[in-house]
Enzyme design. Sequence first.
Site, PDB file in Angstrom:
ATOM      1  N   ASN A 178       0.830  -1.206   0.000  1.00  0.00           N
ATOM      2  CA  ASN A 178       0.000   0.000   0.000  1.00  0.00           C
ATOM      3  C   ASN A 178       0.865   1.257   0.000  1.00  0.00           C
ATOM      4  O   ASN A 178       0.605   2.228  -0.723  1.00  0.00           O
ATOM      5  CB  ASN A 178      -0.911   0.022   1.224  1.00  0.00           C
ATOM      6  N   GLY A 185      -6.482   0.902   5.715  1.00  0.00           N
ATOM      7  CA  GLY A 185      -5.429   1.441   4.865  1.00  0.00           C
ATOM      8  C   GLY A 185      -5.033   2.872   5.158  1.00  0.00           C
ATOM      9  O   GLY A 185      -4.074   3.384   4.555  1.00  0.00           O
ATOM     10  N   ASP A 205      -1.424   3.169   6.512  1.00  0.00           N
ATOM     11  CA  ASP A 205      -0.427   2.986   5.458  1.00  0.00           C
ATOM     12  C   ASP A 205      -0.311   4.241   4.614  1.00  0.00           C
ATOM     13  O   ASP A 205       0.787   4.669   4.251  1.00  0.00           O
ATOM     14  CB  ASP A 205      -0.811   1.799   4.568  1.00  0.00           C
TER      15      ASP A 205
END
Length: 367
Positions: free
Chosen positions: A39, A285, A288
């Site tokens: 990611n 996410g 990240d």
Amino acid sequence: MDVDVAALGESMVTFLPSRPGRLADVPSFDRAIGGAESNVACALAAFGHTARWISRVGADGFGDHLLERIAGYGVDVTAVHRDPGRPTGVYFRTAGDRGTGAHEVAYYRAGSAASAMSVTNVDLTAARAARVLHLTGITAALSRECRELLHELTAPLPGRPLVSFDVNYRPGLWGDDEDARLLLELARRADIVFVGADEAEQAWGVTGGPEAVRGLLPEPAALVVKQGAQGATAFARPLPAGGRAARAADVPDKGGAPSAPGPRPGAAPPVFVPALGTAVVATTGAGDAFAAGFLSATLRGLTVRDRLRYGHLFAAAALTAPGDLAAPPARGHADRLAALDDDAWGRLRLGPGWTQAEQAEEEANIP
């Protein structure tokens, strides 16, 4: 070939439900990809940096899919090895955010190709041929061989790249206090560390805010303590001279470069930057993405305040999109937002599609 960032770790094919509900009730799933390290690499490549992903995947269709999708972001995947004897990991999750009690995740990663990564079957030269090497605590949880690999890559050798380490504490992957101590040891060997205040409390019992976390982790040149919807605090001093990334000492300080407390060279007060107001679609996410934004600004030699702001902008892109991976804002747009004064920054409110809308506007204005 040297790249801006090399990221090493497992990525999996992700199956997202077609509608809300229990995994037992969802009739179909859409396929995506997910992996903390990839990611970061994808977000940085999409923002114009050179990035490499290093891992192992199975010699199967899911491995093909991961390589094609990650390479599609512009990431170098030539250091990813195919394992004919082990599968590519996959996981399924419900539509809710991971922070809710109703959220379910079913991992099928035991015995995966990536869990067999070791110092003997990973391209260490490719990992070290970067200005920054990005790692996470998730990799250390996969196997004894993976732990040995991270110990090798974080060893304080002359001329190593700057090591970025996201603690990424996952209680379900770790067994006891000894595992938490291993994460602390790895963090202390890194140059740039990302950790949530909640993670530090869960893993190490640290309470008392960012300063208490810094007290536990005085070694990293840059420590970012994420405080959820409040924002993030960074402590920073000049990055090691052996690293090949832009060093804070080489950049005029325009926003106040924070550092560790105590009599350390280059010490400065911590810097706090509030998070942006966002209409959250999913939190998966976002951490990240924050790391990618902070690393991008570090590579560009920006001030610590701006490194935090780019972290928040990248995170806002992830928070306002479904799935584990969201494209960051266009660089020109991010630059304009990061340059806002504090009042304007505090008034920003971002919703789904804000990155694409700006890109379309910029393209429409191209002569």
